[in-house]
Write a protein that holds these residues in place. Structure first.
Motif, PDB file in Angstrom:
ATOM      1  N   ARG A 276      83.586  40.186  42.881  1.00 55.91           N
ATOM      2  CA  ARG A 276      83.348  39.691  44.243  1.00 55.91           C
ATOM      3  C   ARG A 276      82.506  38.419  44.227  1.00 55.91           C
ATOM      4  N   GLN A 277      81.461  38.403  43.408  1.00 56.98           N
ATOM      5  CA  GLN A 277      80.600  37.220  43.337  1.00 56.98           C
ATOM      6  C   GLN A 277      81.321  36.029  42.714  1.00 56.98           C
ATOM      7  N   ALA A 278      82.142  36.281  41.673  1.00 51.83           N
ATOM      8  CA  ALA A 278      82.899  35.191  41.044  1.00 51.83           C
ATOM      9  C   ALA A 278      83.924  34.605  42.009  1.00 51.83           C
ATOM     10  N   GLU A 279      84.561  35.475  42.804  1.00 52.73           N
ATOM     11  CA  GLU A 279      85.523  34.995  43.800  1.00 52.73           C
ATOM     12  C   GLU A 279      84.821  34.174  44.882  1.00 52.73           C
ATOM     13  N   ALA A 280      83.615  34.609  45.251  1.00 52.74           N
ATOM     14  CA  ALA A 280      82.887  33.947  46.337  1.00 52.74           C
ATOM     15  C   ALA A 280      82.542  32.498  46.007  1.00 52.74           C
ATOM     16  N   ILE A 281      82.296  32.218  44.715  1.00 52.43           N
ATOM     17  CA  ILE A 281      81.940  30.835  44.354  1.00 52.43           C
ATOM     18  C   ILE A 281      83.105  30.091  43.705  1.00 52.43           C
ATOM     19  N   GLY A 282      84.293  30.710  43.704  1.00 51.02           N
ATOM     20  CA  GLY A 282      85.479  29.996  43.244  1.00 51.02           C
ATOM     21  C   GLY A 282      85.771  30.071  41.762  1.00 51.02           C
ATOM     22  N   LEU A 283      85.112  30.983  41.039  1.00 55.40           N
ATOM     23  CA  LEU A 283      85.403  31.133  39.610  1.00 55.40           C
ATOM     24  C   LEU A 283      86.527  32.128  39.343  1.00 55.40           C
ATOM     25  N   LEU A 284      86.959  32.820  40.367  1.00 54.50           N
ATOM     26  CA  LEU A 284      88.152  33.665  40.308  1.00 54.50           C
ATOM     27  C   LEU A 284      88.961  33.387  41.564  1.00 54.50           C
ATOM     28  N   GLY A 285      90.277  33.501  41.437  1.00 56.52           N
ATOM     29  CA  GLY A 285      91.138  33.274  42.589  1.00 56.52           C
ATOM     30  C   GLY A 285      92.127  32.147  42.336  1.00 56.52           C
ATOM     31  N   ASP A 286      92.391  31.366  43.355  1.00 52.11           N
ATOM     32  CA  ASP A 286      93.392  30.290  43.264  1.00 52.11           C
ATOM     33  C   ASP A 286      92.732  28.967  42.878  1.00 52.11           C
ATOM     34  N   ASN A 287      93.448  28.195  42.055  1.00 47.26           N
ATOM     35  CA  ASN A 287      93.030  26.828  41.689  1.00 47.26           C
ATOM     36  C   ASN A 287      91.560  26.763  41.262  1.00 47.26           C
ATOM     37  N   ILE A 288      91.282  27.514  40.208  1.00 46.09           N
ATOM     38  CA  ILE A 288      89.915  27.638  39.712  1.00 46.09           C
ATOM     39  C   ILE A 288      89.393  26.290  39.230  1.00 46.09           C
ATOM     40  N   LEU A 289      88.205  25.911  39.705  1.00 46.65           N
ATOM     41  CA  LEU A 289      87.549  24.646  39.364  1.00 46.65           C
ATOM     42  C   LEU A 289      88.441  23.439  39.639  1.00 46.65           C
ATOM     43  N   GLY A 290      89.283  23.580  40.670  1.00 48.67           N
ATOM     44  CA  GLY A 290      90.129  22.465  41.078  1.00 48.67           C
ATOM     45  C   GLY A 290      91.343  22.240  40.195  1.00 48.67           C
ATOM     46  N   THR A 291      91.642  23.161  39.301  1.00 44.48           N
ATOM     47  CA  THR A 291      92.802  23.024  38.409  1.00 44.48           C
ATOM     48  C   THR A 291      93.999  23.787  38.983  1.00 44.48           C
ATOM     49  N   ASN A 292      95.093  23.775  38.253  1.00 40.21           N
ATOM     50  CA  ASN A 292      96.281  24.525  38.661  1.00 40.21           C
ATOM     51  C   ASN A 292      96.232  25.985  38.199  1.00 40.21           C
ATOM     52  N   PHE A 293      95.149  26.361  37.532  1.00 42.17           N
ATOM     53  CA  PHE A 293      95.039  27.722  37.001  1.00 42.17           C
ATOM     54  C   PHE A 293      94.504  28.667  38.076  1.00 42.17           C
ATOM     55  N   SER A 294      95.258  29.733  38.329  1.00 39.62           N
ATOM     56  CA  SER A 294      94.848  30.777  39.273  1.00 39.62           C
ATOM     57  C   SER A 294      94.841  32.122  38.557  1.00 39.62           C
ATOM     58  N   PHE A 295      93.872  32.942  38.891  1.00 40.49           N
ATOM     59  CA  PHE A 295      93.775  34.256  38.238  1.00 40.49           C
ATOM     60  C   PHE A 295      93.087  35.243  39.174  1.00 40.49           C
ATOM     61  N   HIS A 296      93.731  36.402  39.346  1.00 39.11           N
ATOM     62  CA  HIS A 296      93.196  37.455  40.207  1.00 39.11           C
ATOM     63  C   HIS A 296      93.004  38.731  39.383  1.00 39.11           C
ATOM     64  N   LEU A 297      91.885  39.381  39.625  1.00 37.85           N
ATOM     65  CA  LEU A 297      91.542  40.580  38.851  1.00 37.85           C
ATOM     66  C   LEU A 297      91.538  41.823  39.736  1.00 37.85           C
ATOM     67  N   HIS A 298      92.013  42.930  39.171  1.00 35.06           N
ATOM     68  CA  HIS A 298      92.053  44.208  39.876  1.00 35.06           C
ATOM     69  C   HIS A 298      91.443  45.288  38.977  1.00 35.06           C
ATOM     70  N   ILE A 299      90.863  46.306  39.573  1.00 37.91           N
ATOM     71  CA  ILE A 299      90.277  47.421  38.825  1.00 37.91           C
ATOM     72  C   ILE A 299      91.076  48.682  39.097  1.00 37.91           C
ATOM     73  N   ASN A 300      91.446  49.374  38.024  1.00 42.79           N
ATOM     74  CA  ASN A 300      92.108  50.675  38.128  1.00 42.79           C
ATOM     75  C   ASN A 300      91.226  51.724  37.485  1.00 42.79           C
ATOM     76  N   ARG A 301      91.020  52.821  38.185  1.00 43.00           N
ATOM     77  CA  ARG A 301      90.216  53.905  37.638  1.00 43.00           C
ATOM     78  C   ARG A 301      91.111  54.944  36.993  1.00 43.00           C
ATOM     79  N   GLY A 302      90.811  55.268  35.740  1.00 45.56           N
ATOM     80  CA  GLY A 302      91.559  56.303  35.041  1.00 45.56           C
ATOM     81  C   GLY A 302      91.045  57.682  35.411  1.00 45.56           C
ATOM     82  N   ALA A 303      91.870  58.682  35.194  1.00 44.34           N
ATOM     83  CA  ALA A 303      91.499  60.051  35.576  1.00 44.34           C
ATOM     84  C   ALA A 303      90.813  60.807  34.436  1.00 44.34           C
ATOM     85  N   GLY A 304      90.451  60.089  33.366  1.00 42.23           N
ATOM     86  CA  GLY A 304      89.706  60.739  32.293  1.00 42.23           C
ATOM     87  C   GLY A 304      90.563  61.274  31.167  1.00 42.23           C
ATOM     88  N   ALA A 305      91.819  60.867  31.086  1.00 45.97           N
ATOM     89  CA  ALA A 305      92.694  61.336  30.010  1.00 45.97           C
ATOM     90  C   ALA A 305      92.478  60.497  28.758  1.00 45.97           C
TER      91      ALA A 305
END
Length: 622
Positions: A276-305
């Protein structure tokens, strides 16, 4: 604010560094272990004390003036928690209690003087500085460098010590192909167990015709006694996130997934905060640091297997399916998440990546061994004086880890064995203490680093019971998809349970070896194939213990309750009758003021007599 370019990132980093330059920084360990021991209350108390003092302003996670109290990640010295580090003095206070806070405040925060009784002491020597303590002095902390030294809940602390410098360099100074080549040249090998070459994996994903690609982080970490990845996610989440970003840039992926076991709620919370903090200042998301590189992160919780530590089972779980391995090929690099090319590495592997990009492949290869460069984090647990999280160069010996860093065996007992690599690893003995701890050296002696769990065992450990414990875990965690693992481990467990219960048969050992060979040869996934390792390694190293259990119906350590034989020493027994009065089976016979004896046919092996004897006249026959 949103950081739009490289210049703004540099300016923001300088601003963060200025905010961190407090006269006094109080880092209260906020790792899971210390929180369980009460460090959260210590943190709140120190916050309260500093706020009440005139002239001292504290704003947690914001601009600070003279003193800052913050939650850090795991310091690693878990045996001594709760831990509090005071900078700039580098004092490390151990086993801190809530009632110690006022003395810490008055003596150290206000006066700059150490609280001597809270400092670490060993063999008559007091260590005021954390870096001088042998537990830390013998380590090479690179991946764990910031854990315990920065605010684990605020991106400013991470940026102040260089976070996101690696992705900055990659985006503005390197092509994706150059990044992959750097990782390949560094010979970074996966820290999740098998030690596959990371750069090679990235090359395979980048070479696929399919252009939709994914980057996945395995933060499942299901081995008993292992908590390396958890500590990184809790203490320095931005390092791992940055490593995933660099991997995504290298293979031109735009989506990433972090798979974390649900039993790690603090790690999940801190990852969410970091994203959340990285997205808020533009280090994650679309056009990172003004470049054409975009990256989005998601968290998945495992059930302990436990099986979801295996790549294809993990990706199936993210997709919402039951976490079960599949037949390969195709492999994950070809058809991973949603049948797309996927880079899949574990937390520690990604955490190494930013350092390699920033410092270069040759720098990384200068640490460790040529074939296993870099460092490895291990969870040091069991019958060792200093348990905790350590990081050492590849190629260090077991002896150095156990005796120099771990401080030796608890209560000065004799070392017996170490289980390395968890349920998938093997058991190493005293003759192998000088073995080098790297991928290839351990493979030659039938062991593996695995995820990095080290369980130290002393002379009072029953190796047959150890094998039964790990087989019980593996059998319980088997996904059941393939017969060799589902049924083979069950048969092995039944035999081991029979042996520790005193009902072993002469043919049991041969049958265990046959079953182990079948499972290793035919199981579907790596977890199944490695399941028999703890059993085979203990049988090879401690065959006589198995034979004693089977033929003599005796457990030399007294751990297997059905095989214990209690004896009363007539030279010590005073004939007080306390043992006889407390025996639930009436198995102790004799007359007052004369030595008593135990009727072995009536004895139910409960041990009540030994607990009650005031003269310590009763012992287990070994």
């Amino acid at each position: 604010m949103k950081i739009e370019n490289r210049t703004e990132l540099k300016e923001y980093r300088i601003e963060c560094q200025k905010k961190q330059s407090a006269d006094c920084r109080v880092l209260v360990c906020g790792g899971t272990g210390c929180l369980a021991s009460g460090s959260g209350k210590i943190y709140e108390k120190l916050k309260e004390l500093t706020k009440d003092h005139t002239g001292v302003e504290v704003k947690i996670g914001e601009e600070i003036a003279h003193t800052k109290v913050m939650k850090s990640g795991c310091h690693g010295f878990c045996e001594m928690g709760p831990l509090v580090r005071i900078e700039p003095y580098n004092y490390l206070y151990i086993k801190v209690k809530l009632e110690d806070c006022e003395e810490i405040y008055n003596e150290t925060i206000l006066g700059g003087r150490p609280v001597e009784r809270l400092l670490y002491k060993m063999d008559g020597v007091t260590y005021p500085s954390q870096e001088e303590i042998p537990f830390y002095a013998k380590q090479t902390r690179l991946v764990l460098k910031n854990c315990g030294h920065i605010d684990a809940e605020h991106i400013g602390g991470a940026l102040a010590v260089g976070a996101y410098a690696g992705i900055e360099k990659a985006l503005f100074e390197m092509t994706p192909e150059a990044v992959i080549q750097t990782i390949y040249d560094s010979n970074l090998r996966g820290r999740g167990g098998a030690g596959f070459r990371t750069g090679r994996k990235w090359q395979q994903v980048a070479s696929q015709k399919e252009k939709i690609r994914y980057v996945v982080c395995n933060g499942d970490e299901g081995d008993p006694g292992a908590f390396m990845d958890r500590s990184i996610m809790e203490g320095d989440p931005h390092r791992m996130i940055e490593g995933m970003m660099i991997a995504a840039y290298a293979v031109q992926a735009q989506e990433g997934y972090i798979y974390v076991r649900a039993e790690y709620p603090l790690a999940i919370e801190r990852l969410k905060t970091a994203i959340r903090q990285a997205e808020a200042i533009g280090l994650l998301g679309d056009n990172i640091l003004g470049t054409n590189f975009s990256f989005h992160l998601h968290i998945n919780r495992g059930a302990g297997a436990f099986v979801c530590g295996e790549g294809s089972a993990l990706t199936a779980s993210i997709e919402g399916k039951r976490g079960m391995p599949r037949v390969k090929p195709p492999r994950t690099v070809e058809q991973g998440l949603w049948a797309r090319p996927t880079v899949l590495n574990n937390v520690e592997t990604y955490a190494n990546v930013p350092m390699i990009v920033t410092n270069g492949a040759d720098w990384f290869k200068g640490i460790g061994t040529p074939e296993s460069p870099g460092t490895k984090a291990f969870a040091l647990t069991g019958n060792v004086r200093n348990t905790g999280l350590i990081e050492v160069p590849m190629g260090i010996t077991l002896r150095e880890v156990i005796y120099d860093i771990g401080g030796g065996i608890q209560n000065d007992k004799k070392f017996k064995a170490v289980q390395i690599g968890g349920p998938s690893g093997g058991c190493l003995t005293e003759d192998q203490l000088d073995s080098k701890m790297d991928f290839d050296s351990l493979a030659k002696i039938g062991a593996m680093i695995g995820s990095g769990g080290l369980v130290i065992m002393d002379e009072d450990t029953c190796m047959v019971e150890v094998a039964r414990f790990f087989m019980s875990f593996t059998q319980r965690e088997s996904c059941g998809k393939c017969v060799p693992c589902r049924e083979g481990t069950k048969r092995m467990l039944e035999i081991l349970e029979r042996i520790v219960a005193g009902n072993g048969k002469p043919s049991d050992m041969e049958e265990l070896r046959e079953l182990a060979d079948m499972i290793e040869s035919t199981a579907l996934c790596g977890l199944g194939k490695s399941a028999p390792k703890p059993v085979i390694s203990t049988m090879n190293a401690f065959e006589e213990e198995y034979l004693e259990h089977i033929n003599e119906k005796r457990c030399r350590t007294g751990v297997c309750s059905n095989l214990r034989k209690f004896q009363i020493d007539p030279e010590i027994c005073k004939g007080c009758s306390k043992c006889a009065r407390n025996c639930p089976a009436g198995a102790i016979e004799g007359v007052l003021k004369s030595p008593y004896h135990i009727n072995q046919e009536k004895c139910i092996k409960c041990g009540a007599c030994m607990e009650q004897c005031p003269f310590k006249a009763i012992h287990i026959e070994k």
